[in-house]
Scaffold this active site. Structure first.
Site, PDB file in Angstrom:
ATOM      1  N   HIS A   1      11.872 -19.092  70.090  1.00 54.62           N
ATOM      2  CA  HIS A   1      11.781 -20.532  69.855  1.00 54.62           C
ATOM      3  C   HIS A   1      10.574 -20.860  68.993  1.00 54.62           C
ATOM      4  O   HIS A   1       9.694 -20.020  68.796  1.00 54.62           O
ATOM      5  CB  HIS A   1      11.737 -21.301  71.193  1.00 54.62           C
TER       6      HIS A   1
ATOM      7  N   ASP B   1       8.148 -16.039  74.780  1.00 53.58           N
ATOM      8  CA  ASP B   1       7.016 -16.101  75.703  1.00 53.58           C
ATOM      9  C   ASP B   1       6.915 -14.763  76.446  1.00 53.58           C
ATOM     10  O   ASP B   1       7.921 -14.070  76.618  1.00 53.58           O
ATOM     11  CB  ASP B   1       7.204 -17.248  76.709  1.00 53.58           C
TER      12      ASP B   1
ATOM     13  N   HIS C   1       8.505 -17.398  68.329  1.00 55.48           N
ATOM     14  CA  HIS C   1       7.989 -16.401  69.281  1.00 55.48           C
ATOM     15  C   HIS C   1       8.845 -16.403  70.534  1.00 55.48           C
ATOM     16  O   HIS C   1       9.600 -17.348  70.769  1.00 55.48           O
ATOM     17  CB  HIS C   1       6.533 -16.746  69.675  1.00 55.48           C
TER      18      HIS C   1
ATOM     19  N   ARG D   1       3.113 -35.497  68.599  1.00 58.11           N
ATOM     20  CA  ARG D   1       3.928 -34.902  69.669  1.00 58.11           C
ATOM     21  C   ARG D   1       3.056 -34.036  70.587  1.00 58.11           C
ATOM     22  O   ARG D   1       2.205 -33.294  70.118  1.00 58.11           O
ATOM     23  CB  ARG D   1       5.027 -34.040  69.048  1.00 58.11           C
TER      24      ARG D   1
HETATM   25  C1  LIG Z   1      -0.284 -16.327  79.606  1.00 55.48           C
HETATM   26  C2  LIG Z   1      -0.176 -16.492  78.324  1.00 55.48           C
HETATM   27  C3  LIG Z   1       1.078 -16.861  77.623  1.00 55.48           C
HETATM   28  C4  LIG Z   1       0.604 -17.121  76.203  1.00 55.48           C
HETATM   29  C5  LIG Z   1      -0.504 -16.131  76.066  1.00 55.48           C
HETATM   30  C6  LIG Z   1      -1.280 -16.359  77.355  1.00 55.48           C
HETATM   31  C7  LIG Z   1      -2.029 -17.692  77.267  1.00 55.48           C
HETATM   32  C8  LIG Z   1      -1.411 -18.673  76.329  1.00 55.48           C
HETATM   33  C9  LIG Z   1       0.083 -18.579  76.113  1.00 55.48           C
HETATM   34  C10 LIG Z   1       0.542 -19.076  74.748  1.00 55.48           C
HETATM   35  C11 LIG Z   1       0.681 -20.603  74.650  1.00 55.48           C
HETATM   36  C12 LIG Z   1       1.226 -20.990  73.267  1.00 55.48           C
HETATM   37  C13 LIG Z   1       2.377 -20.087  72.801  1.00 55.48           C
HETATM   38  C14 LIG Z   1       2.046 -18.604  73.076  1.00 55.48           C
HETATM   39  C15 LIG Z   1       3.136 -17.727  72.471  1.00 55.48           C
HETATM   40  C16 LIG Z   1       0.651 -18.316  72.615  1.00 55.48           C
HETATM   41  O1  LIG Z   1       0.324 -17.929  71.512  1.00 55.48           O
HETATM   42  O2  LIG Z   1      -0.228 -18.578  73.643  1.00 55.48           O
HETATM   43  C17 LIG Z   1       1.881 -18.405  74.559  1.00 55.48           C
HETATM   44  C18 LIG Z   1       1.612 -16.988  75.076  1.00 55.48           C
HETATM   45  C19 LIG Z   1       2.779 -16.129  75.450  1.00 55.48           C
HETATM   46  O3  LIG Z   1       3.752 -16.537  76.032  1.00 55.48           O
HETATM   47  O4  LIG Z   1       2.665 -14.943  75.115  1.00 55.48           O
HETATM   48  O1  LIG Z   2       5.898 -27.512  72.104  1.00 54.62           O
HETATM   49  C1  LIG Z   2       6.968 -26.965  72.316  1.00 54.62           C
HETATM   50  O2  LIG Z   2       8.028 -27.575  72.362  1.00 54.62           O
HETATM   51  C2  LIG Z   2       7.025 -25.454  72.513  1.00 54.62           C
HETATM   52  C3  LIG Z   2       5.813 -24.875  73.177  1.00 54.62           C
HETATM   53  C4  LIG Z   2       5.915 -23.405  73.390  1.00 54.62           C
HETATM   54  O3  LIG Z   2       6.813 -22.750  72.962  1.00 54.62           O
HETATM   55  C5  LIG Z   2       4.855 -22.717  74.164  1.00 54.62           C
HETATM   56  O4  LIG Z   2       3.879 -23.359  74.590  1.00 54.62           O
HETATM   57  O5  LIG Z   2       5.005 -21.494  74.360  1.00 54.62           O
HETATM   58 FE   LIG Z   3       6.771 -20.691  73.811  1.00 56.12          FE
END
Ligand SMILES: C=C1C[C@]23C[C@H]1CC[C@H]2[C@@]12CCC[C@@](C)(C(=O)O1)[C@H]2[C@@H]3C(=O)O
Ligand SMILES: O=C(O)CCC(=O)C(=O)O
Ligand SMILES: [Fe+2]
Length: 361
Positions: A288, A233, A231, A298
């Site tokens: 990533h 961010d 994905h 981890r």
């Molecule tokens: C402010 C954010 C950023 C979110 C959505 C929301 C809350 C949680 C974040 C994450 C955290 C885990 C990876 C991700 C890809 C996910 O699934 O939830 C992130 C996402 C994003 O970067 O889009």
């Molecule tokens: O755990 C990791 O190394 C990546 C976490 C991540 O990509 C995320 O929280 O958006």
């Molecule tokens: Fe991420």
């Protein structure tokens, strides 16, 4: 006024995509968690091939190194960031305390289907047929409503957990604001060029940030599972601290998945989609993923730095001209999270093809 906390109200998640597996004592991969990993991109050796740039922020050339890393990778690691190293240890300890609680205890803070904070699988789980080998906890601010549920009989543990998480968010807030200024500086711009940027003065401003604690339990066969699926961010910048074990991999154009080997005390900086929008595609968000491993549990901690609520992010005027027209339509972080929740990896493409955000559906 509406904050990112409301982003998922319109598109609630399915509970099956929120409740993580009870990983305790699982010795075989359940079919629900068995992934066929695409071999489209090979995993490359970060020792013999390119590895993610490591930048010393006290280096006089830091700005040009940052620009190069942002253009070539969309990510880098930093040292000399000024965050006290013992804070990482404290955050890691509290993170492990949370995830080592019995499942029924963690489920008391399960994320609700339309919420951004709480315990559960990643929000992007919705887009994948198989479940991920991970669990996470998202928080904003002082998380007492969660800590009091997690440790109902331990008031000291409640305050320790909240104090550490609050301290970490404060440090990260100041650091990401400084880093943001450096990223702009690397493009010859200043904060003056960003009408909405208001640096923290009295310890507060209206930037929206989210802290995520990620947990990847020990896995009997990591090659057949996915910790966190590929994905980008949505943030402007994400700052990640990974505990000692490898697991994070970044996709490098033309090479493949590059493992990011943890450097003690270093932080990983990922550019998010909103940074791509802001720089009109000059900087790209980085794809990533994370994988679990067979020996260690981890954990990682990600701080998502975003713009203030209701601020529309658009390509910077100074980065556009007749030859470089604005490629993305302006929108807020909340609107982008909603676009992402509908279109996932096509979200930026959708912004590029629609002139106005009214057409995002
Ligand atoms: C402010 C954010 C950023 C979110 C959505 C929301 C809350 C949680 C974040 C994450 C955290 C885990 C990876 C991700 C890809 C996910 O699934 O939830 C992130 C996402 C994003 O970067 O889009
Ligand atoms: O755990 C990791 O190394 C990546 C976490 C991540 O990509 C995320 O929280 O958006
Ligand atoms: Fe991420």
């Amino acid at each position: 006024m509406s904050s990112i906390a409301e982003s998922y109200k319109a598109i609630p998640m399915n509970l099956n995509h929120i409740i993580p597996l009870d990983f305790n004592g699982v010795h075989e991969i359940p079919e629900s968690h068995e992934w066929t990993i695409s071999t489209e991109h090979p995993i490359v050796d970060p020792v013999t091939c390119d590895s993610l740039p490591l930048i010393d922020l006290s280096d006089p050339n830091a700005l040009s190194l940052i620009r190069k890393a942002c253009e070539e990778w969309g990510a880098f690691q930093v040292i000399n960031h000024g965050i006290p190293l013992n804070l990482f240890e404290e955050v890691e300890l509290q993170t492990r305390r949370l995830f080592s609680l019995p499942t029924h205890q963690k489920l008391t803070i399960l994320r609700s289907p339309d919420s951004i904070t709480g315990y559960g699988m990643p929000h992007i789980q919705t887009f994948f047929p198989k479940l991920m080998w991970s669990e996470g906890f998202q928080l904003i601010g002082y998380p007492m409503e969660y800590a009091s549920q997690l440790w109902p009989q331990e008031p000291d543990q409640q305050t320790n957990f909240c104090d550490v998480m609050e301290k970490y968010q404060k440090e990260m807030k100041a650091f990401t604001e400084k880093l943001f200024e450096m990223l702009l500086g690397s493009l010859g711009l200043t904060l003056e060029d960003i009408h909405w940027f208001k640096p923290t003065t009295d310890g507060s401003n209206n930037h929206q940030n989210v802290l995520t604690l990620n947990s990847y339990p020990v896995c009997p066969d990591p090659n057949r599972t996915m910790g966190l699926a590929p994905h980008t961010d949505t943030s402007l910048i994400t700052v990640l601290h990974q505990s000692g074990s490898t697991g994070l991999q970044v996709l490098k154009d033309g090479s493949g998945w590059v493992p990011v080997v943890p450097v003690s005390g270093a932080l990983v900086v990922n550019l998010g989609d909103l940074m791509e929008v802001l720089t009109n595609g000059l900087f790209k968000s980085i794809m990533h993923r994370a994988v679990a491993n067979m020996t260690n549990h981890r954990v990682s901690v990600a701080f998502f730095f975003g713009p203030p609520r209701d601020v529309e992010i658009a390509p910077l005027v100074k980065l556009t001209d007749e030859d470089h027209p604005a490629l993305y339509c302006p929108l807020t972080w909340k609107e982008f999270l909603q676009t992402k929740a509908k279109h996932f990896d096509k979200a930026l493409e959708v912004l590029r093809n629609k002139g106005a955000k009214d057409n995002l559906d």
